[in-house]
Write a protein that holds these residues in place. Sequence first.
Motif, PDB file in Angstrom:
ATOM      1  N   ALA A  46     -36.814   2.964 122.396  1.00 17.30           N
ATOM      2  CA  ALA A  46     -37.310   1.880 122.952  1.00 17.30           C
ATOM      3  C   ALA A  46     -38.740   2.597 123.950  1.00 17.30           C
ATOM      4  N   GLY A  47     -39.199   1.638 124.528  1.00 17.96           N
ATOM      5  CA  GLY A  47     -40.472   2.010 124.973  1.00 17.96           C
ATOM      6  C   GLY A  47     -40.597   2.474 126.322  1.00 17.96           C
ATOM      7  N   HIS A  48     -39.919   3.918 126.364  1.00 19.95           N
ATOM      8  CA  HIS A  48     -39.848   4.777 127.436  1.00 19.95           C
ATOM      9  C   HIS A  48     -40.895   5.965 127.294  1.00 19.95           C
ATOM     10  N   ARG A  49     -41.572   6.355 128.256  1.00 17.08           N
ATOM     11  CA  ARG A  49     -42.655   7.188 128.168  1.00 17.08           C
ATOM     12  C   ARG A  49     -42.233   8.818 127.698  1.00 17.08           C
ATOM     13  N   ASN A  83     -37.264   2.751 115.642  1.00 13.63           N
ATOM     14  CA  ASN A  83     -38.610   2.681 116.711  1.00 13.63           C
ATOM     15  C   ASN A  83     -38.634   1.136 117.089  1.00 13.63           C
ATOM     16  N   SER A 138     -40.042  -0.162 119.816  1.00 16.06           N
ATOM     17  CA  SER A 138     -41.258  -0.433 120.387  1.00 16.06           C
ATOM     18  C   SER A 138     -42.584   0.528 119.992  1.00 16.06           C
ATOM     19  N   ASN A 139     -42.544   0.964 118.708  1.00 20.09           N
ATOM     20  CA  ASN A 139     -43.494   1.801 118.091  1.00 20.09           C
ATOM     21  C   ASN A 139     -44.216   2.930 119.151  1.00 20.09           C
ATOM     22  N   VAL A 140     -43.301   3.615 119.679  1.00 24.71           N
ATOM     23  CA  VAL A 140     -43.622   4.638 120.481  1.00 24.71           C
ATOM     24  C   VAL A 140     -43.771   5.985 119.968  1.00 24.71           C
ATOM     25  N   TYR A 174     -42.611   9.643 123.920  1.00 29.63           N
ATOM     26  CA  TYR A 174     -43.745   9.962 123.227  1.00 29.63           C
ATOM     27  C   TYR A 174     -44.146  11.491 122.865  1.00 29.63           C
TER      28      TYR A 174
END
Length: 61
Positions: A4-7, A30, A32-34, A10
């Motif tokens: 999910a969209g967690h930093r 994926n 949130s396309n992170v 990355y």
Amino acid sequence: MIFAGHRQYYSLYPRQLQELSGQTHPVIVNCSNVVELDAFIDAGFVYKGIGRGDKNCHEVK
């Protein structure tokens, strides 16, 4: 694996994550396309990304 969209996502290393999974072709979703899809596909992942289509070169079983 579902991302999910967690930093923290990355900075993942695809090859290291693939080795830790113990699978030849682990599946990654994926949400949130992170993560960089080509890097994960090159590491052997079956990649499913919402809104990005299917770029997998290996058979999905």
